[in-house]
Scaffold this motif. Sequence first.
Motif, PDB file in Angstrom:
ATOM      1  N   VAL A  93       6.116  -2.119   9.028  1.00 27.19           N
ATOM      2  CA  VAL A  93       5.140  -3.031   9.135  1.00 27.19           C
ATOM      3  C   VAL A  93       3.881  -2.086   8.647  1.00 27.19           C
ATOM      4  CG1 VAL A  93       3.498  -3.776  10.937  1.00 27.19           C
ATOM      5  CG2 VAL A  93       5.906  -3.687  11.552  1.00 27.19           C
ATOM      6  N   VAL A  94       3.718  -0.928   8.661  1.00 33.74           N
ATOM      7  CA  VAL A  94       2.717  -0.276   8.001  1.00 33.74           C
ATOM      8  C   VAL A  94       2.633  -0.310   6.565  1.00 33.74           C
ATOM      9  CG1 VAL A  94       1.704   2.167   7.539  1.00 33.74           C
ATOM     10  CG2 VAL A  94       2.514   1.324   9.835  1.00 33.74           C
ATOM     11  N   ALA A  95       3.819  -0.527   6.080  1.00 29.60           N
ATOM     12  CA  ALA A  95       4.314  -0.425   4.533  1.00 29.60           C
ATOM     13  C   ALA A  95       3.451  -1.788   4.081  1.00 29.60           C
ATOM     14  CB  ALA A  95       5.436  -0.437   4.056  1.00 29.60           C
ATOM     15  N   GLN A  96       3.422  -2.772   4.806  1.00 32.35           N
ATOM     16  CA  GLN A  96       3.142  -3.756   4.307  1.00 32.35           C
ATOM     17  C   GLN A  96       1.354  -4.132   4.256  1.00 32.35           C
ATOM     18  OE1 GLN A  96       4.540  -6.988   7.037  1.00 32.35           O
ATOM     19  NE2 GLN A  96       6.558  -6.242   6.976  1.00 32.35           N
ATOM     20  N   LEU A  97       0.690  -3.064   4.913  1.00 29.95           N
ATOM     21  CA  LEU A  97      -0.637  -3.092   4.752  1.00 29.95           C
ATOM     22  C   LEU A  97      -0.929  -2.371   3.448  1.00 29.95           C
ATOM     23  CD1 LEU A  97      -1.480  -1.869   8.231  1.00 29.95           C
ATOM     24  CD2 LEU A  97      -1.674  -4.379   7.574  1.00 29.95           C
ATOM     25  N   VAL A  98      -0.258  -1.471   2.976  1.00 32.63           N
ATOM     26  CA  VAL A  98      -0.666  -0.481   1.924  1.00 32.63           C
ATOM     27  C   VAL A  98      -1.288  -1.257   0.736  1.00 32.63           C
ATOM     28  CG1 VAL A  98       0.541   1.212   0.575  1.00 32.63           C
ATOM     29  CG2 VAL A  98       1.096   1.366   2.650  1.00 32.63           C
ATOM     30  N   PRO A  99      -0.778  -2.231   0.153  1.00 30.15           N
ATOM     31  CA  PRO A  99      -1.280  -2.887  -1.146  1.00 30.15           C
ATOM     32  C   PRO A  99      -2.608  -3.144  -0.565  1.00 30.15           C
ATOM     33  CG  PRO A  99       0.994  -3.596  -0.760  1.00 30.15           C
ATOM     34  CD  PRO A  99       0.472  -2.823   0.478  1.00 30.15           C
ATOM     35  N   ARG A 100      -3.128  -3.935   0.162  1.00 33.89           N
ATOM     36  CA  ARG A 100      -4.246  -4.566   0.512  1.00 33.89           C
ATOM     37  C   ARG A 100      -5.372  -3.250   0.720  1.00 33.89           C
ATOM     38  NH1 ARG A 100      -7.201  -8.705   2.822  1.00 33.89           N
ATOM     39  NH2 ARG A 100      -9.452  -7.981   2.869  1.00 33.89           N
ATOM     40  N   LEU A 101      -4.849  -2.168   1.151  1.00 32.93           N
ATOM     41  CA  LEU A 101      -5.630  -0.858   1.665  1.00 32.93           C
ATOM     42  C   LEU A 101      -5.929  -0.261   0.323  1.00 32.93           C
ATOM     43  CD1 LEU A 101      -3.903   0.072   4.873  1.00 32.93           C
ATOM     44  CD2 LEU A 101      -6.361  -0.935   4.713  1.00 32.93           C
ATOM     45  N   LEU A 102      -5.124  -0.162  -0.428  1.00 31.64           N
ATOM     46  CA  LEU A 102      -5.206   0.565  -1.773  1.00 31.64           C
ATOM     47  C   LEU A 102      -6.134  -0.199  -2.822  1.00 31.64           C
ATOM     48  CD1 LEU A 102      -1.673   1.649  -2.751  1.00 31.64           C
ATOM     49  CD2 LEU A 102      -3.427   2.914  -1.867  1.00 31.64           C
ATOM     50  N   TRP A 103      -6.034  -1.555  -2.556  1.00 29.41           N
ATOM     51  CA  TRP A 103      -6.986  -2.655  -2.947  1.00 29.41           C
ATOM     52  C   TRP A 103      -8.507  -2.238  -2.719  1.00 29.41           C
ATOM     53  CZ3 TRP A 103     -10.523  -6.476  -2.030  1.00 29.41           C
ATOM     54  CH2 TRP A 103     -10.969  -7.331  -3.060  1.00 29.41           C
ATOM     55  N   ASN A 104      -8.650  -2.094  -1.372  1.00 28.24           N
ATOM     56  CA  ASN A 104      -9.870  -1.854  -0.798  1.00 28.24           C
ATOM     57  C   ASN A 104     -10.434  -0.748  -1.410  1.00 28.24           C
ATOM     58  OD1 ASN A 104      -9.746  -4.067   0.720  1.00 28.24           O
ATOM     59  ND2 ASN A 104      -9.138  -3.168   2.729  1.00 28.24           N
ATOM     60  N   ARG A 105      -9.527   0.333  -1.377  1.00 32.72           N
ATOM     61  CA  ARG A 105     -10.122   1.730  -1.849  1.00 32.72           C
ATOM     62  C   ARG A 105     -10.672   1.475  -3.166  1.00 32.72           C
ATOM     63  NH1 ARG A 105      -6.144   6.381  -0.798  1.00 32.72           N
ATOM     64  NH2 ARG A 105      -7.017   6.650   1.261  1.00 32.72           N
ATOM     65  N   GLN A 106      -9.960   0.859  -4.326  1.00 26.67           N
ATOM     66  CA  GLN A 106     -10.265   0.646  -5.568  1.00 26.67           C
ATOM     67  C   GLN A 106     -11.613  -0.125  -5.634  1.00 26.67           C
ATOM     68  OE1 GLN A 106      -7.283  -0.982  -7.942  1.00 26.67           O
ATOM     69  NE2 GLN A 106      -8.464  -0.825  -9.952  1.00 26.67           N
ATOM     70  N   ARG A 107     -11.690  -1.384  -5.107  1.00 28.41           N
ATOM     71  CA  ARG A 107     -12.781  -1.990  -5.247  1.00 28.41           C
ATOM     72  C   ARG A 107     -13.897  -1.854  -4.451  1.00 28.41           C
ATOM     73  NH1 ARG A 107     -11.454  -7.103  -7.347  1.00 28.41           N
ATOM     74  NH2 ARG A 107     -13.743  -7.447  -7.395  1.00 28.41           N
ATOM     75  N   LEU A 108     -13.857  -1.256  -3.265  1.00 28.42           N
ATOM     76  CA  LEU A 108     -14.806  -1.346  -2.335  1.00 28.42           C
ATOM     77  C   LEU A 108     -15.392   0.341  -2.129  1.00 28.42           C
ATOM     78  CD1 LEU A 108     -14.116  -3.677   0.330  1.00 28.42           C
ATOM     79  CD2 LEU A 108     -15.301  -4.047  -1.461  1.00 28.42           C
ATOM     80  N   GLY A 109     -14.441   1.246  -2.517  1.00 27.69           N
ATOM     81  CA  GLY A 109     -14.799   2.519  -2.416  1.00 27.69           C
ATOM     82  C   GLY A 109     -14.128   3.359  -0.964  1.00 27.69           C
ATOM     83  N   ARG A 110     -13.584   2.377  -0.289  1.00 23.03           N
ATOM     84  CA  ARG A 110     -13.011   2.868   1.225  1.00 23.03           C
ATOM     85  C   ARG A 110     -11.863   2.015   1.321  1.00 23.03           C
ATOM     86  NH1 ARG A 110     -16.905  -0.752   2.368  1.00 23.03           N
ATOM     87  NH2 ARG A 110     -16.827  -1.718   4.789  1.00 23.03           N
ATOM     88  N   ALA A 111     -10.813   2.288   1.987  1.00 22.15           N
ATOM     89  CA  ALA A 111      -9.642   1.717   2.452  1.00 22.15           C
ATOM     90  C   ALA A 111      -9.772   0.804   3.652  1.00 22.15           C
ATOM     91  CB  ALA A 111      -8.496   2.508   2.368  1.00 22.15           C
ATOM     92  N   LEU A 112     -10.263   1.620   4.645  1.00 18.64           N
ATOM     93  CA  LEU A 112     -10.504   1.012   5.984  1.00 18.64           C
ATOM     94  C   LEU A 112     -11.432   1.809   6.987  1.00 18.64           C
ATOM     95  CD1 LEU A 112      -8.722  -0.676   8.054  1.00 18.64           C
ATOM     96  CD2 LEU A 112      -7.417   1.353   8.621  1.00 18.64           C
ATOM     97  N   ASP A 113     -12.146   0.922   7.807  1.00 14.31           N
ATOM     98  CA  ASP A 113     -13.106   1.568   8.610  1.00 14.31           C
ATOM     99  C   ASP A 113     -12.493   1.829  10.028  1.00 14.31           C
ATOM    100  OD1 ASP A 113     -15.517   1.544   7.008  1.00 14.31           O
ATOM    101  OD2 ASP A 113     -15.336  -0.588   7.243  1.00 14.31           O
ATOM    102  N   ILE A 114     -11.690   0.843  10.664  1.00 12.72           N
ATOM    103  CA  ILE A 114     -11.161   1.008  11.977  1.00 12.72           C
ATOM    104  C   ILE A 114      -9.766   0.581  11.830  1.00 12.72           C
ATOM    105  CG2 ILE A 114     -11.300   0.440  14.206  1.00 12.72           C
ATOM    106  CD1 ILE A 114     -14.330  -0.197  13.769  1.00 12.72           C
TER     107      ILE A 114
END
Length: 209
Positions: free
Chosen positions: A117-138
């Motif tokens: 399940v966690v693996a399914q989150l990884v692409p979006r979180l990496l995209w956030n890190r690249q585009r927004l400078g952070r992967a996740l807040d909470i």
Amino acid sequence: MKILAVSDRVLDKLYHGHARHTLPDIDLLIGCGDLPFYYLDFLTSAFDAPLVYVHGNHDHGPQYGDDGRVWSEVRGGVNIHGKVVARRGLILAGLEGSMRYKAYSDYMYTEREMRLVVAQLVPRLLWNRQRLGRALDILVTHSPPFGVHDRSDLPHTGFKVFLSFLRLFKPRYHLHGHIHIYRQDEVTRTQVDETTVINVYPYHVLQLD
């Protein structure tokens, strides 16, 4: 930004018409599992705030409210299990359930199952890190990470993959429930690298700058 996070126990302090006066200016509601759907629905109305939530291991559907109504999900809330969402300028991700201690349950997982399940989150979180400078807040979960606020029995053992997740994506906060607190000296707030892990049972108000 003021967040009200709740889990595992219905509180008279919050489940009444004056809840908004008891805890004013709540901007976001977070449910960390094992709460009746009618209670979460009430909180969204009482505080006039958006709700995101995950299921706990004891959740089930449909549920029956005090008035006999049938609830299949929380009206007005968003189940964020396995998702990454944006609310009030924050990036949140959710993971439901507990360690599997029964052969079958909708909201129980082996360590391997949770890793998938966690693996399914990884692409979006990496995209956030690249585009927004952070992967996740909470990070919002029902269970805690392994070795942090958890217990030695299997039903209350935390997930090891959560520790890897925190070290890789470095959210500011990890909010969880599942572990009931019975003594005032029990630890409910722990720092894991750059993440503050908080057991919100039965509720916690989080103030963000």
